[in-house]
Design a protein around this motif. Structure first.
Motif, PDB file in Angstrom:
ATOM      1  N   TYR A   1      -4.005 -49.221  44.663  1.00  0.00           N
ATOM      2  CA  TYR A   1      -4.425 -49.224  46.067  1.00  0.00           C
ATOM      3  C   TYR A   1      -3.290 -49.688  46.963  1.00  0.00           C
TER       4      TYR A   1
ATOM      5  N   TYR B   1     -15.426 -45.145  50.442  1.00  0.00           N
ATOM      6  CA  TYR B   1     -14.364 -46.114  50.167  1.00  0.00           C
ATOM      7  C   TYR B   1     -14.183 -46.395  48.677  1.00  0.00           C
TER       8      TYR B   1
ATOM      9  N   ARG C   1      -7.199 -51.978  59.246  1.00  0.00           N
ATOM     10  CA  ARG C   1      -8.221 -52.484  58.331  1.00  0.00           C
ATOM     11  C   ARG C   1      -9.577 -51.929  58.739  1.00  0.00           C
TER      12      ARG C   1
ATOM     13  N   ARG D   1      -2.386 -51.790  50.644  1.00  0.00           N
ATOM     14  CA  ARG D   1      -2.875 -52.793  51.590  1.00  0.00           C
ATOM     15  C   ARG D   1      -1.758 -53.037  52.589  1.00  0.00           C
TER      16      ARG D   1
ATOM     17  N   PHE E   1       3.191 -51.175  54.156  1.00  0.00           N
ATOM     18  CA  PHE E   1       2.110 -51.229  53.180  1.00  0.00           C
ATOM     19  C   PHE E   1       2.671 -51.726  51.860  1.00  0.00           C
TER      20      PHE E   1
ATOM     21  N   THR F   1      -7.393 -45.135  50.420  1.00  0.00           N
ATOM     22  CA  THR F   1      -6.948 -46.472  50.040  1.00  0.00           C
ATOM     23  C   THR F   1      -6.876 -46.702  48.532  1.00  0.00           C
ATOM     24  N   TYR F   2      -7.854 -46.238  47.777  1.00  0.00           N
ATOM     25  CA  TYR F   2      -7.937 -46.525  46.345  1.00  0.00           C
ATOM     26  C   TYR F   2      -7.822 -45.269  45.495  1.00  0.00           C
TER      27      TYR F   2
END
Length: 199
Positions: free
Chosen positions: A80, A157, A89, A82, A68, A36-37
């Motif tokens: 990132y 994460y 999620r 989302r 996304f 994600t990041y």
């Protein structure tokens, strides 16, 4: 942007990339989907963060095809993804949520004392003491497997990083700016209100 527009934009921009940029693009996409990041201050992410900044105009339409959005927050040093739908999620367990909220509190507190370019850190023991103060876990002593598992998850994460034994209170924990994106509060009062819900 519609998916057709995104696909057209992606194809046009991807065709202009060199072979090495295409390899980097693939690596970065896989990393974003998995983690994600991309955090600038994390040594293992720095190279990909810089390259992703260069490729942001190709990344955005590519990820738009999959629903996304790609965000580049240069101030926080985080790129990132989302989902624009409410799917894919991660749902934190209770201990992970409590630790993340406390980390945000510690981050805010320490950042007031630090210079602009300083990294923010705490220790396993200090974090445990802050959790004890909340009185959410009456018998919590900072030595539980659940606490260590929460720290493992938050490191996965990219909210924190540490080197050392999590059973030692003096083990340092580095708090990344990505915590500001995950625990999005506008004041300490809102943070305290979120913690109160767990009592």
């Amino acid at each position: 942007m519609t998916k057709s527009e995104a696909q057209k934009q992606f194809n046009e921009r991807y065709q202009k990339l060199t072979d090495s940029d295409r390899e980097a693009f693939s690596r970065i996409c896989l990393k974003l989907l998995d983690e994600t990041y991309l955090v600038r201050e994390k040594a293992g992410d720095l190279k990909d963060y810089v390259k992703a900044s260069d490729l942001i105009d190709v990344l955005r339409p590519y990820f738009a095809i999959m629903d996304f959005d790609v965000y580049a927050d240069r101030e926080k040093g985080v790129i990132y993804i989302r989902t624009s739908k409410d799917s894919n999620r991660i749902r934190f367990l209770k201990m992970e949520t409590i630790v993340a909220l406390i980390l945000r509190y510690v981050y805010d507190d320490e950042s007031r004392k630090a210079s602009i370019n300083s990294s923010i850190s705490t220790t396993v023991g200090h974090l445990a003491q802050e959790i004890i103060k909340t009185e959410i876990y009456p018998n919590f002593d900072g030595r539980t497997r659940e606490y260590r598992d929460a720290l493992y998850s938050l490191r996965k994460y990219k909210l924190i990083d540490y080197d050392g034994d999590l059973t030692q209170g003096t083990t340092p924990i580095r708090i990344y700016r990505s915590i500001l994106l995950v625990v999005d509060v506008d004041s300490i009062d809102s943070l305290n209100a979120k913690l109160e819900k767990f009592k």
